[in-house]
Enzyme design. Structure first.
Site, PDB file in Angstrom:
ATOM      1  N   THR A   1      32.950  45.392  79.536  1.00 24.51           N
ATOM      2  CA  THR A   1      31.977  44.347  78.748  1.00 24.51           C
ATOM      3  C   THR A   1      32.063  43.463  79.009  1.00 24.51           C
ATOM      4  O   THR A   1      30.670  42.661  78.985  1.00 24.51           O
ATOM      5  CB  THR A   1      31.916  44.837  77.289  1.00 24.51           C
ATOM      6  OG1 THR A   1      33.827  44.591  77.341  1.00 24.51           O
ATOM      7  CG2 THR A   1      32.089  45.759  76.920  1.00 24.51           C
TER       8      THR A   1
ATOM      9  N   ASP B   1      43.989  27.439  88.665  1.00 25.21           N
ATOM     10  CA  ASP B   1      44.417  28.222  87.681  1.00 25.21           C
ATOM     11  C   ASP B   1      45.447  28.050  87.441  1.00 25.21           C
ATOM     12  O   ASP B   1      46.787  27.836  88.717  1.00 25.21           O
ATOM     13  CB  ASP B   1      44.326  29.881  88.640  1.00 25.21           C
ATOM     14  CG  ASP B   1      45.358  30.899  87.576  1.00 25.21           C
ATOM     15  OD1 ASP B   1      46.121  31.142  87.237  1.00 25.21           O
ATOM     16  OD2 ASP B   1      43.960  31.645  88.143  1.00 25.21           O
TER      17      ASP B   1
ATOM     18  N   ARG C   1      40.131  39.995  80.685  1.00 22.16           N
ATOM     19  CA  ARG C   1      38.455  40.545  79.937  1.00 22.16           C
ATOM     20  C   ARG C   1      38.219  41.643  80.387  1.00 22.16           C
ATOM     21  O   ARG C   1      39.171  42.563  81.200  1.00 22.16           O
ATOM     22  CB  ARG C   1      37.823  39.786  81.248  1.00 22.16           C
ATOM     23  CG  ARG C   1      36.311  39.787  81.536  1.00 22.16           C
ATOM     24  CD  ARG C   1      35.479  38.776  82.303  1.00 22.16           C
ATOM     25  NE  ARG C   1      35.072  39.648  83.150  1.00 22.16           N
ATOM     26  CZ  ARG C   1      34.648  38.747  84.141  1.00 22.16           C
ATOM     27  NH1 ARG C   1      34.145  37.696  83.803  1.00 22.16           N
ATOM     28  NH2 ARG C   1      33.597  39.272  84.857  1.00 22.16           N
TER      29      ARG C   1
ATOM     30  N   ASP D   1      48.633  30.593  88.174  1.00 17.50           N
ATOM     31  CA  ASP D   1      49.061  30.869  89.602  1.00 17.50           C
ATOM     32  C   ASP D   1      49.749  29.619  90.132  1.00 17.50           C
ATOM     33  O   ASP D   1      50.412  29.837  90.528  1.00 17.50           O
ATOM     34  CB  ASP D   1      48.260  30.827  90.618  1.00 17.50           C
ATOM     35  CG  ASP D   1      46.766  32.761  89.478  1.00 17.50           C
ATOM     36  OD1 ASP D   1      48.212  32.983  89.787  1.00 17.50           O
ATOM     37  OD2 ASP D   1      46.044  32.075  90.667  1.00 17.50           O
TER      38      ASP D   1
END
Length: 245
Positions: free
Chosen positions: A143, A237, A139, A240
């Site tokens: 933006t 996650d 990401r 993770d």
């Protein structure tokens, strides 16, 4: 239904067909979505038990990896079912002819880093010496949109069937960009199979409608996304839990 259950979550008895429903436990199963290019693994008692293990917050890393790998193997085997085959006759050791089939064409895997790399071993276990490429999409902090940071793909990828690997499909931003990268390298849309453990209905719908010729193979479509765009009930996650926790 308990207070922690998701409203509208589909529930059914799971177990062998020959067993009466009264002898089978009930469990939450995958949400059904109408997109015809999404294949959801059969909701067997084995698959639900494996998913239960990796969803459990108390499952340690070693068990999380072990049970995730079992699901990944099921996904890869189902993905291979969608590759083209041709008629192929052979002679058995007792001198008889057997009319079978063989795979046609070449394949490769492409993992969306880093969580997608967890699925590479399952692909290698089914396809010896398979070539694997990598795509890193993160990401953009300015933006808030996905941005391509790195890709390394086989030079002849346009001539291969591609198994795109990413265990979680939430909003689908990274996976959508990954498909755009593959198509820009000449891979036909209908030569891409996206293998995924858990998807949100929103992500699966957007993905399937954006690329109608592509095939999605997932183990489970969950109930939805929360206000942070996390899949619920989800499993946390994946990267993770697989690599660090």
């Amino acid at each position: 239904m308990s207070s922690d259950s998701q409203p509208g979550a589909p529930s059914q008895s799971v177990g062998p067909e020959y067993q009466p429903a009264t002898q089978k436990p009930k469990a939450t199963v995958s949400t059904v979505i109408p997109q015809s290019n999404v294949t959801i693994l059969p909701q067997t008692s084995q698959l639900i038990a494996l998913l239960t293990m990796i969803r459990d917050k108390n499952t340690g890393r070693a068990d999380f990896i072990f049970y995730s790998n079992r699901i990944i193997r099921l996904l890869v085997e189902e993905g291979l079912n969608h590759l083209p085959t041709v008629e192929h006759s052979i002679t058995t050791p007792v001198g008889r002819t057997y009319s079978g089939v063989k795979f046609e064409g070449k394949i490769c895997g492409v993992s969306i880093m880093r969580a997608g790399e967890s699925m590479e071993e399952g692909l290698r276990n089914c396809c010896r010496s398979v070539r694997i490429g990598k795509i890193l999409i993160q990401r953009d902090e300015e933006t808030a949109k996905p941005k391509l940071y790195y890709d390394k793909l086989p030079e002849d990828i346009a001539d291969r069937w591609v198994m795109l690997l990413d265990p979680m499909l939430a909003t689908g931003g990274s996976a959508l960009m990954a498909v755009d990268v593959l198509k820009s390298r000449g891979v036909p849309e209908d030569h891409i199979l996206f293998l995924n453990l858990i998807a949100s209905p929103e992500g699966a719908k957007n993905f399937a409608e954006r690329f109608p010729k592509l095939r999605v193979v997932t183990a489970f479509v969950d109930q939805g996304l929360d206000e942070k765009n996390y899949i619920v009930p989800g499993l946390g996650d994946f990267g993770d839990r697989f690599y660090t926790m």
